[in-house]
Design a protein around this motif. Sequence first.
Motif, PDB file in Angstrom:
ATOM      1  N   PHE A   7     -41.525  12.823  44.202  1.00  0.00           N
ATOM      2  CA  PHE A   7     -40.131  12.416  44.274  1.00  0.00           C
ATOM      3  C   PHE A   7     -39.512  12.376  42.884  1.00  0.00           C
ATOM      4  O   PHE A   7     -38.379  12.827  42.674  1.00  0.00           O
ATOM      5  N   ALA A   8     -40.239  11.842  41.913  1.00  0.00           N
ATOM      6  CA  ALA A   8     -39.749  11.794  40.534  1.00  0.00           C
ATOM      7  C   ALA A   8     -39.553  13.213  39.994  1.00  0.00           C
ATOM      8  O   ALA A   8     -38.558  13.497  39.312  1.00  0.00           O
ATOM      9  N   LEU A   9     -40.463  14.098  40.289  1.00  0.00           N
ATOM     10  CA  LEU A   9     -40.332  15.492  39.852  1.00  0.00           C
ATOM     11  C   LEU A   9     -39.121  16.146  40.505  1.00  0.00           C
ATOM     12  O   LEU A   9     -38.362  16.875  39.851  1.00  0.00           O
ATOM     13  N   LEU A  10     -38.886  15.864  41.773  1.00  0.00           N
ATOM     14  CA  LEU A  10     -37.715  16.397  42.463  1.00  0.00           C
ATOM     15  C   LEU A  10     -36.428  15.893  41.809  1.00  0.00           C
ATOM     16  O   LEU A  10     -35.482  16.663  41.614  1.00  0.00           O
ATOM     17  N   LEU A  11     -36.382  14.621  41.454  1.00  0.00           N
ATOM     18  CA  LEU A  11     -35.208  14.075  40.776  1.00  0.00           C
ATOM     19  C   LEU A  11     -34.967  14.769  39.433  1.00  0.00           C
ATOM     20  O   LEU A  11     -33.836  15.079  39.084  1.00  0.00           O
ATOM     21  N   VAL A  12     -36.031  15.001  38.691  1.00  0.00           N
ATOM     22  CA  VAL A  12     -35.908  15.669  37.391  1.00  0.00           C
ATOM     23  C   VAL A  12     -35.387  17.093  37.578  1.00  0.00           C
ATOM     24  O   VAL A  12     -34.504  17.538  36.838  1.00  0.00           O
ATOM     25  N   VAL A  13     -35.887  17.798  38.567  1.00  0.00           N
ATOM     26  CA  VAL A  13     -35.447  19.170  38.823  1.00  0.00           C
ATOM     27  C   VAL A  13     -33.977  19.201  39.245  1.00  0.00           C
ATOM     28  O   VAL A  13     -33.194  20.008  38.740  1.00  0.00           O
ATOM     29  N   VAL A  14     -33.594  18.307  40.145  1.00  0.00           N
ATOM     30  CA  VAL A  14     -32.201  18.267  40.604  1.00  0.00           C
ATOM     31  C   VAL A  14     -31.271  17.918  39.450  1.00  0.00           C
ATOM     32  O   VAL A  14     -30.202  18.519  39.287  1.00  0.00           O
ATOM     33  N   PHE A  15     -31.652  16.956  38.619  1.00  0.00           N
ATOM     34  CA  PHE A  15     -30.845  16.600  37.463  1.00  0.00           C
ATOM     35  C   PHE A  15     -30.731  17.784  36.503  1.00  0.00           C
ATOM     36  O   PHE A  15     -29.654  18.058  35.972  1.00  0.00           O
ATOM     37  N   GLY A  16     -31.824  18.479  36.273  1.00  0.00           N
ATOM     38  CA  GLY A  16     -31.803  19.632  35.372  1.00  0.00           C
ATOM     39  C   GLY A  16     -30.889  20.744  35.872  1.00  0.00           C
ATOM     40  O   GLY A  16     -30.135  21.335  35.094  1.00  0.00           O
ATOM     41  N   VAL A  17     -30.932  21.012  37.165  1.00  0.00           N
ATOM     42  CA  VAL A  17     -30.067  22.042  37.740  1.00  0.00           C
ATOM     43  C   VAL A  17     -28.603  21.619  37.639  1.00  0.00           C
ATOM     44  O   VAL A  17     -27.738  22.412  37.244  1.00  0.00           O
ATOM     45  N   ALA A  18     -28.310  20.361  37.950  1.00  0.00           N
ATOM     46  CA  ALA A  18     -26.935  19.876  37.863  1.00  0.00           C
ATOM     47  C   ALA A  18     -26.428  19.920  36.424  1.00  0.00           C
ATOM     48  O   ALA A  18     -25.280  20.289  36.167  1.00  0.00           O
ATOM     49  N   PHE A  19     -27.278  19.579  35.477  1.00  0.00           N
ATOM     50  CA  PHE A  19     -26.896  19.622  34.073  1.00  0.00           C
ATOM     51  C   PHE A  19     -26.622  21.054  33.626  1.00  0.00           C
ATOM     52  O   PHE A  19     -25.632  21.325  32.942  1.00  0.00           O
ATOM     53  N   ALA A  20     -27.468  21.993  34.055  1.00  0.00           N
ATOM     54  CA  ALA A  20     -27.276  23.397  33.685  1.00  0.00           C
ATOM     55  C   ALA A  20     -25.981  23.957  34.273  1.00  0.00           C
ATOM     56  O   ALA A  20     -25.246  24.687  33.603  1.00  0.00           O
ATOM     57  N   VAL A  21     -25.686  23.609  35.507  1.00  0.00           N
ATOM     58  CA  VAL A  21     -24.445  24.066  36.138  1.00  0.00           C
ATOM     59  C   VAL A  21     -23.238  23.464  35.419  1.00  0.00           C
ATOM     60  O   VAL A  21     -22.241  24.152  35.169  1.00  0.00           O
ATOM     61  N   GLY A  22     -23.322  22.198  35.041  1.00  0.00           N
ATOM     62  CA  GLY A  22     -22.237  21.568  34.304  1.00  0.00           C
ATOM     63  C   GLY A  22     -22.013  22.190  32.945  1.00  0.00           C
ATOM     64  O   GLY A  22     -20.874  22.383  32.512  1.00  0.00           O
ATOM     65  N   ARG A  23     -23.089  22.530  32.255  1.00  0.00           N
ATOM     66  CA  ARG A  23     -22.947  23.188  30.951  1.00  0.00           C
ATOM     67  C   ARG A  23     -22.333  24.572  31.100  1.00  0.00           C
ATOM     68  O   ARG A  23     -21.522  24.993  30.283  1.00  0.00           O
ATOM     69  N   ALA A  24     -22.708  25.288  32.149  1.00  0.00           N
ATOM     70  CA  ALA A  24     -22.170  26.629  32.369  1.00  0.00           C
ATOM     71  C   ALA A  24     -20.697  26.581  32.761  1.00  0.00           C
ATOM     72  O   ALA A  24     -19.921  27.456  32.387  1.00  0.00           O
ATOM     73  N   ALA A  25     -20.291  25.541  33.497  1.00  0.00           N
ATOM     74  CA  ALA A  25     -18.903  25.431  33.944  1.00  0.00           C
ATOM     75  C   ALA A  25     -17.982  25.060  32.795  1.00  0.00           C
ATOM     76  O   ALA A  25     -16.809  25.429  32.794  1.00  0.00           O
ATOM     77  N   GLY A  26     -18.492  24.335  31.821  1.00  0.00           N
ATOM     78  CA  GLY A  26     -17.681  23.940  30.683  1.00  0.00           C
ATOM     79  C   GLY A  26     -16.858  22.711  30.986  1.00  0.00           C
ATOM     80  O   GLY A  26     -16.957  22.113  32.055  1.00  0.00           O
ATOM     81  N   PRO A  27     -16.017  22.317  30.031  1.00  0.00           N
ATOM     82  CA  PRO A  27     -15.220  21.107  30.228  1.00  0.00           C
ATOM     83  C   PRO A  27     -14.184  21.288  31.326  1.00  0.00           C
ATOM     84  O   PRO A  27     -13.644  22.373  31.506  1.00  0.00           O
TER      85      PRO A  27
END
Length: 53
Positions: A7-27
């Motif tokens: 479960f902790a690994l799943l949370l880390v993966v989901v957070f990482g994907v969300a962070f990457a999408v946010g960085r790609a989308a920009g401000p």
Amino acid sequence: MSVLAGFALLLVVVFGVAFAVGRAAGPVSPGLTPGSGGGGKPGMSGHDMGAGR
């Protein structure tokens, strides 16, 4: 214990994907700066929407 680790690994993966999408989308609003306040009249905090009338 392995369920908790999974479960902790799943949370880390989901957070990482969300962070990457946010960085790609920009401000969301490039001109938005902290403390710039909202629109409206000078002297208004932006939180007074006329509810006390």
